[in-house]
Design an enzyme around this catalytic site. Structure first.
Site, mmCIF file in Angstrom:
data_model
loop_
_atom_site.group_PDB
_atom_site.id
_atom_site.type_symbol
_atom_site.label_atom_id
_atom_site.label_comp_id
_atom_site.label_asym_id
_atom_site.label_seq_id
_atom_site.Cartn_x
_atom_site.Cartn_y
_atom_site.Cartn_z
ATOM 1 N N TYR A 32 0.881 -1.261 -0.088
ATOM 2 C CA TYR A 32 -0.122 0.163 -0.114
ATOM 3 C C TYR A 32 0.680 1.272 0.015
ATOM 4 O O TYR A 32 0.553 2.286 -0.697
ATOM 5 C CB TYR A 32 -1.084 0.047 1.284
ATOM 6 C CG TYR A 32 -1.988 1.136 1.231
ATOM 7 C CD1 TYR A 32 -3.195 0.734 0.810
ATOM 8 C CD2 TYR A 32 -1.605 2.367 1.643
ATOM 9 C CE1 TYR A 32 -4.353 1.638 0.705
ATOM 10 C CE2 TYR A 32 -2.792 3.303 1.580
ATOM 11 C CZ TYR A 32 -4.138 3.039 1.258
ATOM 12 O OH TYR A 32 -5.045 4.025 1.054
ATOM 13 N N PHE A 62 -7.667 19.569 -24.902
ATOM 14 C CA PHE A 62 -8.122 18.370 -25.133
ATOM 15 C C PHE A 62 -9.574 18.370 -24.371
ATOM 16 O O PHE A 62 -9.842 18.920 -23.153
ATOM 17 C CB PHE A 62 -7.377 17.068 -24.570
ATOM 18 C CG PHE A 62 -8.248 15.800 -24.760
ATOM 19 C CD1 PHE A 62 -8.383 15.357 -26.251
ATOM 20 C CD2 PHE A 62 -8.616 15.043 -23.741
ATOM 21 C CE1 PHE A 62 -8.938 14.156 -26.257
ATOM 22 C CE2 PHE A 62 -9.082 13.763 -23.945
ATOM 23 C CZ PHE A 62 -9.436 13.348 -25.381
ATOM 24 N N ASP A 63 -10.498 17.328 -24.648
ATOM 25 C CA ASP A 63 -11.884 17.556 -24.062
ATOM 26 C C ASP A 63 -12.003 17.387 -22.579
ATOM 27 O O ASP A 63 -12.821 18.032 -22.016
ATOM 28 C CB ASP A 63 -12.979 16.839 -24.941
ATOM 29 C CG ASP A 63 -12.684 15.364 -24.884
ATOM 30 O OD1 ASP A 63 -11.644 15.070 -24.912
ATOM 31 O OD2 ASP A 63 -13.456 14.429 -25.141
ATOM 32 N N ASP A 91 0.315 19.085 -21.003
ATOM 33 C CA ASP A 91 -0.566 17.986 -21.244
ATOM 34 C C ASP A 91 0.272 17.108 -21.878
ATOM 35 O O ASP A 91 0.339 17.283 -23.388
ATOM 36 C CB ASP A 91 -1.949 18.378 -21.591
ATOM 37 C CG ASP A 91 -2.768 17.008 -21.823
ATOM 38 O OD1 ASP A 91 -2.199 15.987 -21.867
ATOM 39 O OD2 ASP A 91 -4.058 17.317 -22.089
ATOM 40 N N ALA A 100 0.229 13.665 -22.711
ATOM 41 C CA ALA A 100 -0.006 12.308 -23.126
ATOM 42 C C ALA A 100 0.970 11.688 -24.152
ATOM 43 O O ALA A 100 1.280 10.413 -24.266
ATOM 44 C CB ALA A 100 -1.498 12.350 -23.756
ATOM 45 N N LYS A 140 -1.174 6.343 -23.446
ATOM 46 C CA LYS A 140 -0.564 6.862 -24.830
ATOM 47 C C LYS A 140 0.961 6.511 -24.855
ATOM 48 O O LYS A 140 1.323 5.432 -24.844
ATOM 49 C CB LYS A 140 -1.014 8.239 -25.055
ATOM 50 C CG LYS A 140 -2.199 8.508 -25.355
ATOM 51 C CD LYS A 140 -3.251 8.732 -24.015
ATOM 52 C CE LYS A 140 -4.755 9.564 -24.605
ATOM 53 N NZ LYS A 140 -5.437 9.342 -23.436
ATOM 54 N N HIS A 181 -20.374 13.385 -26.050
ATOM 55 C CA HIS A 181 -20.152 12.399 -27.241
ATOM 56 C C HIS A 181 -20.146 10.791 -26.696
ATOM 57 O O HIS A 181 -20.479 10.144 -27.590
ATOM 58 C CB HIS A 181 -18.666 12.765 -27.817
ATOM 59 C CG HIS A 181 -17.598 12.720 -26.895
ATOM 60 N ND1 HIS A 181 -17.246 13.785 -25.865
ATOM 61 C CD2 HIS A 181 -16.551 11.994 -26.653
ATOM 62 C CE1 HIS A 181 -16.436 13.582 -25.274
ATOM 63 N NE2 HIS A 181 -15.762 12.405 -25.701
#
Ligand code: F0G
Length: 458
Positions: free
Chosen positions: A72, A124-125, A215, A217, A258, A450
């Site tokens: 843990y 990005f969304d 961001d 990714a 990604k 979406h």
């Protein structure tokens, strides 16, 4: 004669995929309310819905899985990942999260307040969702060239420094928690950001006292494009370029699904101990204790190896050249595409593909359904449905780019699969004049519609 190119790996494990008939696909997509997210994966032949979490891990990653430490607190897997992030990216502090949007949730909880603005390059969304959820606003400062799909520009993900400075002048410092640069820029077509631009954004932001967040990714794919396209970087290794890229950032969010080449996971990387302490509080309540944050020890181990593999030139070359192969086939047939080709996907310009349909018919969605029916290939709409409604006026937002994205999973499909995708789309292109109507929305969620939207044919 010169030998042809081949992938730098061989396949040790296979997974069957199932062919279907056109009649079956019509039945399935109708039952799915013309939303491709509602299809079962066995109703899809070649799944290009996303490159997120759909990659194939290497034998080294599977070996690392077996060595996972599930303690843990203080697991060795956490320290393996911490070391990989320090070595490859350069940040001293990090927090694991279960995926990229969780990293956004945790970091933005610590940083974004109601009424603030967050400039960036085509957020990005989920990023925009997490900003708007906090009653703040995302301001798009991408260069105009990004919105002209026919224009060749090496770094269409770049931030327009004039647009950014305008935001910095218009709002007081307290209203701007940070600028976020998405590398590569998914929403503008998997387009890279140059080192020169990253450096300039960093300098401008320093001048105004604003933090810079990436961001990240698809950071490794971004580095590959820098090596190929930016002067002075031809002879640098991908790992050297990655280090320099992140030297201009204060923090990062990462979807490890990604360029981490794992099936689930994410993290936040940070330079500053104070921010790490603030974010840790939210990590513990939303994700889990700071040494696992929603990830299994084995997955952290696989990610540590994945970050190393994703930043090797031969891997990136095989990935990005496969996408370019698909792009070239489509381009040669006249299919309108975002150019240059993106790092993780081919983006088809639905406005130019279906010029006679009005935008209210959701062109990219129409194209996605047609391609599925034609060839069993599942792409995804990056257009007006994804763009959601304006949070203030509740009107539909019709973005400049209306794209069908064909995202290629990492190390999963062969060149033959790309041939099928290309022919399927070319067949649709050849009968495009027979497509006389698109779709209207019958049911939608208030945010990020979406995923669950229900449509009917007009
Ligand atoms: N940022 C970018 C640029 C992304 O492309 C994604 C996810 C995220 C953040 C969120 O990460 O999914 O791990 O929570 N993109 C996927 C896609 C879903 O299909 O492009 P996540």
């Amino acid at each position: 004669m010169e030998l042809p190119y081949s992938e730098p790996y061989k396949i040790k494990m296979v997974e069957p995929i199932y062919p279907s008939t056109r009649e079956e696909r019509v039945k399935w997509i109708t039952a799915a309310k013309f939303n491709l997210f509602n299809l079962k994966s066995n109703q899809v032949l070649i799944d290009l819905l996303t490159d997120s979490g759909t990659g194939a891990m290497s034998d080294r990653q599977w070996a690392a899985i077996m060595m996972g430490d599930e303690s843990y607190a203080g697991a060795s897997s956490y320290y393996n990942l911490k070391e990989a992030i320090k070595n490859i990216i350069g940040f001293d502090y990090f927090l694991p999260t279960h995926q990229g949007r969780a990293a956004e949730n945790v970091l933005f909880s610590a940083m974004v307040k109601e009424g603030q603005v967050v400039p960036g390059n085509s957020h990005f969304d989920t990023t925009k969702g997490h900003i708007e959820f906090r009653k703040a606003h995302a301001i798009d400062c991408t260069i105009d060239e990004a919105f002209n799909t026919t224009l060749e520009h090496p770094f269409k993900g770049n931030v327009d420094l004039n647009k950014l400075e305008k935001v910095y002048k218009e709002y007081p410092k307290e209203k701007i928690p940070f600028v976020i640069i998405t590398i590569t820029c998914n929403s503008s077509g998997g387009q890279p950001v140059s080192i020169e631009n990253m450096k300039a954004v960093s300098e401008l932001s320093k001048k105004y006292g604003i933090k810079v967040i990436y961001d990240s990714a698809r950071f490794a794919e971004n580095a590959y494009f820098i090596k190929l396209r930016e002067k002075g970087y031809e002879n640098k290794t991908i790992k050297e370029i990655v280090k320099e890229m992140f030297s201009y950032a204060d923090a990062m969010t990462m979807s490890s699904k990604k360029d981490g080449i794992v099936n689930i996971g994410g993290f936040i990387g940070m330079r500053d101990e104070e921010l790490f302490k603030q974010a840790s509080f939210y990590n513990i309540i939303f994700e889990g204790y700071i040494t696992y944050g929603g990830m299994a020890g084995r997955d952290m181990n696989a990610l540590a190896v994945g970050l190393d593999e994703a930043t090797e030139f031969v891997y990136l070359q095989s990935r990005i050249e496969q996408i370019a192969y698909l792009g070239k086939k489509l381009k040669d047939a006249g299919v309108p595409l975002q150019q240059p080709f993106g790092g993780h996907a081919i983006f088809v310009d639905a406005k130019r593909f279906l010029p006679n349909l009005p935008k209210e018919h959701f062109l990219a969605q129409t194209l996605a359904v047609e391609l599925y029916i034609e060839a069993g290939v599942r792409g995804v709409e990056i257009g007006a449905i994804l763009a959601d409604r304006d949070p203030d006026t509740r009107e539909n937002r019709f973005p400049d780019l209306e794209l069908l994205r064909l995202a290629i999973p990492r190390r999963v499909y062969t060149y033959k699969h790309m041939d099928v995708v290309a022919q399927g789309l070319i067949n649709v292109f050849e009968r495009r004049n027979e497509i006389l109507s698109g779709y209207r929305i019958v049911k939608e969620a208030p945010l990020m519609r979406h995923f669950t939207v229900e449509l009917e044919k007009i």
